[in-house]
Design a protein around this motif. Structure first.
Motif, PDB file in Angstrom:
ATOM      1  N   ALA A 104       0.857  -1.181   0.000  1.00 20.67           N
ATOM      2  CA  ALA A 104       0.000   0.000   0.000  1.00 20.67           C
ATOM      3  C   ALA A 104       0.896   1.234   0.000  1.00 20.67           C
ATOM      4  O   ALA A 104       2.090   1.172   0.336  1.00 20.67           O
ATOM      5  CB  ALA A 104      -0.924   0.007   1.214  1.00 20.67           C
ATOM      6  N   THR A 105       0.316   2.404  -0.393  1.00 21.08           N
ATOM      7  CA  THR A 105       1.043   3.672  -0.341  1.00 21.08           C
ATOM      8  C   THR A 105       0.205   4.682   0.434  1.00 21.08           C
ATOM      9  O   THR A 105      -1.026   4.574   0.493  1.00 21.08           O
ATOM     10  CB  THR A 105       1.324   4.206  -1.749  1.00 21.08           C
ATOM     11  OG1 THR A 105       0.073   4.445  -2.432  1.00 21.08           O
ATOM     12  CG2 THR A 105       2.162   3.213  -2.551  1.00 21.08           C
ATOM     13  N   LEU A 106       0.892   5.682   1.032  1.00 20.94           N
ATOM     14  CA  LEU A 106       0.221   6.713   1.819  1.00 20.94           C
ATOM     15  C   LEU A 106       0.277   8.046   1.069  1.00 20.94           C
ATOM     16  O   LEU A 106       1.159   8.276   0.228  1.00 20.94           O
ATOM     17  CB  LEU A 106       0.893   6.849   3.196  1.00 20.94           C
ATOM     18  CG  LEU A 106       1.004   5.569   4.028  1.00 20.94           C
ATOM     19  CD1 LEU A 106       1.674   5.866   5.364  1.00 20.94           C
ATOM     20  CD2 LEU A 106      -0.378   4.940   4.246  1.00 20.94           C
ATOM     21  N   ASP A 107      -0.631   8.954   1.396  1.00 24.61           N
ATOM     22  CA  ASP A 107      -0.710  10.270   0.769  1.00 24.61           C
ATOM     23  C   ASP A 107       0.466  11.120   1.264  1.00 24.61           C
ATOM     24  O   ASP A 107       0.604  11.373   2.468  1.00 24.61           O
ATOM     25  CB  ASP A 107      -2.032  10.937   1.140  1.00 24.61           C
ATOM     26  CG  ASP A 107      -2.237  12.234   0.382  1.00 24.61           C
ATOM     27  OD1 ASP A 107      -1.296  12.666  -0.305  1.00 24.61           O
ATOM     28  OD2 ASP A 107      -3.338  12.815   0.491  1.00 24.61           O
ATOM     29  N   THR A 108       1.318  11.609   0.337  1.00 15.18           N
ATOM     30  CA  THR A 108       2.538  12.346   0.711  1.00 15.18           C
ATOM     31  C   THR A 108       2.490  13.811   0.297  1.00 15.18           C
ATOM     32  O   THR A 108       3.528  14.478   0.250  1.00 15.18           O
ATOM     33  CB  THR A 108       3.760  11.680   0.058  1.00 15.18           C
ATOM     34  OG1 THR A 108       3.606  11.721  -1.375  1.00 15.18           O
ATOM     35  CG2 THR A 108       3.904  10.238   0.506  1.00 15.18           C
ATOM     36  N   THR A 109       1.324  14.363   0.036  1.00 11.45           N
ATOM     37  CA  THR A 109       1.222  15.748  -0.448  1.00 11.45           C
ATOM     38  C   THR A 109       1.828  16.727   0.545  1.00 11.45           C
ATOM     39  O   THR A 109       2.702  17.540   0.207  1.00 11.45           O
ATOM     40  CB  THR A 109      -0.241  16.109  -0.707  1.00 11.45           C
ATOM     41  OG1 THR A 109      -0.800  15.186  -1.657  1.00 11.45           O
ATOM     42  CG2 THR A 109      -0.346  17.528  -1.256  1.00 11.45           C
ATOM     43  N   ASP A 110       1.384  16.679   1.811  1.00 15.40           N
ATOM     44  CA  ASP A 110       1.910  17.596   2.832  1.00 15.40           C
ATOM     45  C   ASP A 110       3.385  17.316   3.096  1.00 15.40           C
ATOM     46  O   ASP A 110       4.174  18.251   3.336  1.00 15.40           O
ATOM     47  CB  ASP A 110       1.113  17.441   4.128  1.00 15.40           C
ATOM     48  CG  ASP A 110      -0.329  17.902   3.967  1.00 15.40           C
ATOM     49  OD1 ASP A 110      -0.589  18.690   3.037  1.00 15.40           O
ATOM     50  OD2 ASP A 110      -1.187  17.476   4.773  1.00 15.40           O
ATOM     51  N   LEU A 111       3.776  16.081   3.052  1.00 18.25           N
ATOM     52  CA  LEU A 111       5.163  15.714   3.331  1.00 18.25           C
ATOM     53  C   LEU A 111       6.102  16.286   2.276  1.00 18.25           C
ATOM     54  O   LEU A 111       7.212  16.752   2.594  1.00 18.25           O
ATOM     55  CB  LEU A 111       5.293  14.186   3.393  1.00 18.25           C
ATOM     56  CG  LEU A 111       6.668  13.626   3.737  1.00 18.25           C
ATOM     57  CD1 LEU A 111       7.147  14.144   5.079  1.00 18.25           C
ATOM     58  CD2 LEU A 111       6.637  12.100   3.725  1.00 18.25           C
ATOM     59  N   GLN A 112       5.691  16.258   1.010  1.00 19.49           N
ATOM     60  CA  GLN A 112       6.524  16.799  -0.053  1.00 19.49           C
ATOM     61  C   GLN A 112       6.780  18.296   0.158  1.00 19.49           C
ATOM     62  O   GLN A 112       7.898  18.783  -0.066  1.00 19.49           O
ATOM     63  CB  GLN A 112       5.844  16.571  -1.413  1.00 19.49           C
ATOM     64  CG  GLN A 112       5.765  15.110  -1.840  1.00 19.49           C
ATOM     65  CD  GLN A 112       7.085  14.597  -2.384  1.00 19.49           C
ATOM     66  OE1 GLN A 112       8.099  15.286  -2.324  1.00 19.49           O
ATOM     67  NE2 GLN A 112       7.090  13.365  -2.895  1.00 19.49           N
ATOM     68  N   LYS A 113       5.761  19.031   0.623  1.00 16.04           N
ATOM     69  CA  LYS A 113       5.923  20.472   0.879  1.00 16.04           C
ATOM     70  C   LYS A 113       6.916  20.700   2.016  1.00 16.04           C
ATOM     71  O   LYS A 113       7.773  21.599   1.951  1.00 16.04           O
ATOM     72  CB  LYS A 113       4.558  21.080   1.250  1.00 16.04           C
ATOM     73  CG  LYS A 113       4.607  22.588   1.506  1.00 16.04           C
ATOM     74  CD  LYS A 113       5.046  23.350   0.267  1.00 16.04           C
ATOM     75  CE  LYS A 113       4.878  24.862   0.436  1.00 16.04           C
ATOM     76  NZ  LYS A 113       5.703  25.412   1.525  1.00 16.04           N
ATOM     77  N   GLN A 114       6.832  19.884   3.059  1.00 15.08           N
ATOM     78  CA  GLN A 114       7.776  20.028   4.170  1.00 15.08           C
ATOM     79  C   GLN A 114       9.216  19.750   3.712  1.00 15.08           C
ATOM     80  O   GLN A 114      10.166  20.409   4.157  1.00 15.08           O
ATOM     81  CB  GLN A 114       7.396  19.057   5.293  1.00 15.08           C
ATOM     82  CG  GLN A 114       6.045  19.344   5.932  1.00 15.08           C
ATOM     83  CD  GLN A 114       5.691  18.314   6.992  1.00 15.08           C
ATOM     84  OE1 GLN A 114       6.537  17.850   7.732  1.00 15.08           O
ATOM     85  NE2 GLN A 114       4.413  17.963   7.068  1.00 15.08           N
ATOM     86  N   ILE A 115       9.401  18.790   2.839  1.00 16.02           N
ATOM     87  CA  ILE A 115      10.736  18.467   2.346  1.00 16.02           C
ATOM     88  C   ILE A 115      11.300  19.627   1.536  1.00 16.02           C
ATOM     89  O   ILE A 115      12.486  19.984   1.660  1.00 16.02           O
ATOM     90  CB  ILE A 115      10.701  17.171   1.502  1.00 16.02           C
ATOM     91  CG1 ILE A 115      10.395  15.971   2.390  1.00 16.02           C
ATOM     92  CG2 ILE A 115      12.012  16.963   0.762  1.00 16.02           C
ATOM     93  CD1 ILE A 115      10.252  14.663   1.636  1.00 16.02           C
ATOM     94  N   GLU A 172      10.040   7.643   2.365  1.00 16.62           N
ATOM     95  CA  GLU A 172      10.256   6.237   2.015  1.00 16.62           C
ATOM     96  C   GLU A 172       9.281   5.337   2.781  1.00 16.62           C
ATOM     97  O   GLU A 172       8.787   4.337   2.239  1.00 16.62           O
ATOM     98  CB  GLU A 172      11.699   5.837   2.329  1.00 16.62           C
ATOM     99  CG  GLU A 172      12.722   6.542   1.459  1.00 16.62           C
ATOM    100  CD  GLU A 172      14.145   6.087   1.791  1.00 16.62           C
ATOM    101  OE1 GLU A 172      14.286   5.231   2.694  1.00 16.62           O
ATOM    102  OE2 GLU A 172      15.086   6.581   1.156  1.00 16.62           O
ATOM    103  N   ASP A 173       9.013   5.692   4.061  1.00 15.79           N
ATOM    104  CA  ASP A 173       8.104   4.880   4.877  1.00 15.79           C
ATOM    105  C   ASP A 173       6.669   4.930   4.375  1.00 15.79           C
ATOM    106  O   ASP A 173       5.840   4.101   4.797  1.00 15.79           O
ATOM    107  CB  ASP A 173       8.154   5.343   6.341  1.00 15.79           C
ATOM    108  CG  ASP A 173       9.499   5.043   6.991  1.00 15.79           C
ATOM    109  OD1 ASP A 173      10.204   4.171   6.477  1.00 15.79           O
ATOM    110  OD2 ASP A 173       9.825   5.687   8.015  1.00 15.79           O
ATOM    111  N   CYS A 174       6.355   5.887   3.500  1.00 17.28           N
ATOM    112  CA  CYS A 174       4.990   5.997   2.986  1.00 17.28           C
ATOM    113  C   CYS A 174       4.686   4.913   1.948  1.00 17.28           C
ATOM    114  O   CYS A 174       3.539   4.764   1.527  1.00 17.28           O
ATOM    115  CB  CYS A 174       4.755   7.379   2.381  1.00 17.28           C
ATOM    116  SG  CYS A 174       4.592   8.683   3.627  1.00 17.28           S
ATOM    117  N   THR A 175       5.716   4.201   1.524  1.00 17.02           N
ATOM    118  CA  THR A 175       5.509   3.051   0.632  1.00 17.02           C
ATOM    119  C   THR A 175       5.678   1.786   1.460  1.00 17.02           C
ATOM    120  O   THR A 175       6.775   1.481   1.922  1.00 17.02           O
ATOM    121  CB  THR A 175       6.515   3.055  -0.528  1.00 17.02           C
ATOM    122  OG1 THR A 175       6.359   4.270  -1.272  1.00 17.02           O
ATOM    123  CG2 THR A 175       6.266   1.871  -1.444  1.00 17.02           C
TER     124      THR A 175
END
Length: 475
Positions: free
Chosen positions: A78-89, A377-380
């Protein structure tokens, strides 16, 4: 040998039927002993796919597998939604770039100041020479300590070698003594086992006699109340059982008495031979004295080994001190040479070093940025082993916490069983097993006893595991 039944005389009656004795010739055969238990089939290898603490609040974006799917290690579950995480990066990367640029500017300025002051160095040479002299003296002292430590180490090694040789020689003598009494020990163990078997037979015979007497009493009461032919026949049968049980009990009692005497003789023989053991060259008499001497020699060896190891540690410490002193000498001479050859001002050089250190620190990726990248990476969520998905707790749009999927290797099966305490002494790991189940019908699947728990459970029985080795697709 033959099996025969004794005929009891009965009162003559009209039209009496003759009774015949039937005999059978006995032959030798094989007797196989086995233990039959029930258990539960489980996977021999299992792993969970879990969500790390850093991404437990993220929602599921996609689910790539279902329960029952066969997956390989590394397959995406499964994968998780990384939209907010990408902005923080992105924000953390920009902050990192700004810090690195500032450190680079500071370093460049320090280098310029250092180059400007190269000609102002004469007064520093006297101090640097004094440091070189002190470093040379420290090195000489460290080398002297190292030589002393090596001498102590060599003496400890000699003592340890002597202790090892003495211990090995004593152990060899002890093994020779043990070999002399092995037959007596084996005889005693065999006699003890025979005594236990005789006691078991005697208990069984006593129980059988008690049951026969009870049956006889019941048959006698029935006959007294109704002296019919049927009750008379039942009474005769009960009397025959009592006679047979009495004879069996007497034979079992005799066998137990004989086994008891044999065990006592074997124990006395073992005690006598143990008392007569000796190693005259060492002045040791009696098995206990020899065994104690072995223990003492082992303690002496261990103590010498500990002293030798401690001496080795002291040598290592001294060698480290020498290496450190050598580095200090090199550092002092390098500093003097640098000052003499390049007219370096110490403070300016330190400023350059500090600026360089800060620049190197600025080049390191910040922990926050690394944590965010790790979280990405943990989002995958991937399979942690190859096998079959047996449980899945992930739906698109939901938040996962804990275990997302369970993967089991259904090709490597284990049967978990419980064995009664009485059967455990006759079992050992590695024994072959035959497995049957409702699912496989009469088919016998091969297995191996792979584990027996060292202690009993609360019910007094022992847990164990049987590893399935045969073809077990239906399991």
């Amino acid at each position: 040998g033959v099996i025969s039944w004794r005929m009891r005389a009965v009162p003559a009656v009209a039209d009496a039927e003759y009774q015949y004795v039937r005999t059978t010739t006995l032959t030798k055969g094989s007797l196989n002993d086995s233990v039959t238990v029930s258990g539960t089939v489980v996977s021999g290898d299992e792993a969970d796919v879990t969500v790390s603490d850093s991404v437990k609040t993220y929602k599921v974006a996609t689910v790539e597998a279902e329960v029952g799917d066969t997956v390989q290690e590394g397959d995406v579950i499964a994968t998780l939604d990384t939209t907010d995480l990408q902005k923080q990066i992105e924000d953390a990367q920009q902050s990192y770039n700004d810090t690195l640029q500032s450190a680079q500017t500071s370093y460049d300025r320090a280098v310029d100041d250092y180059n400007t002051a190269l000609v102002q160095h004469d007064n520093n040479l006297i101090d640097l020479q004094a440091k070189v002299d002190q470093a040379d003296q420290d090195l000489a002292d460290a080398e002297e300590k190292l030589n002393n430590a090596k001498s102590s180490r060599d003496a400890a090694k000699s003592t340890y070698d002597a202790a090892v040789n003495d211990y090995n020689a004593l152990v060899a003598d002890f093994e020779s003594v043990k070999a002399q009494i092995d037959s007596y020990t084996s005889a005693y163990n065999s006699a003890s086992e025979a005594l236990n078997a005789a006691l078991s037979s005697l208990n069984s015979a006593n129980n059988a006699l008690t049951a026969a007497l009870t049956e006889q009493q019941n048959a006698q009461s029935a006959y007294n109340a109704d002296p019919s032919d049927a009750n008379k026949a039942a009474l005769d049968a009960a009397n025959s059982k009592v006679d047979a049980a009495t004879a069996t009990q007497a034979s079992a009692q005799s066998a137990y008495t004989a086994a008891e005497a044999t065990a006592a003789d074997a124990q006395k023989s073992l005690s006598d031979v143990q008392s007569s053991c000796s190693i005259t060259s060492r002045g040791l008499y009696g098995y206990s004295a020899i065994e104690m001497a072995v223990t003492t020699a082992e303690q002496t060896k261990n103590s010498a080994e500990s002293a030798y190891n401690q001496a080795e540690t002291q040598v290592s410490t001294a060698e480290t001190q020498v290496e450190t002193a050598e580095q200090q000498v090199k550092s002092a001479r390098d500093a003097y040479d640098n000052e003499k050859n390049y007219s370096t001002i110490k403070t300016k050089a330190q400023a350059v070093e500090d600026a360089e250190t800060k620049l190197e620190q600025a080049k390191r990726i910040p922990d926050t940025l690394e944590s965010l990248q790790d979280a990405l990476e943990d989002c995958t969520l991937t399979a942690t082993m190859s096998g079959t998905i047996t449980a899945l707790d992930a739906t698109v749009g939901s938040v996962c916490s804990g275990t997302v999927a369970t993967i089991q290797d259904t090709e490597a099966l284990v049967v978990e069983v419980t064995i009664p305490a009485d059967d455990v002494p006759g079992l050992e790991t590695g024994m072959s097993c035959l497995i049957t189940s409702d699912a496989t019908g009469d088919t016998e699947i091969e297995g191996v006893l792979s584990q027996i728990d060292p202690v009993a459970n609360e019910q007094g029985s022992f847990g164990a595991k049987v590893r399935v080795t045969g073809e077990a697709a239906d399991l």
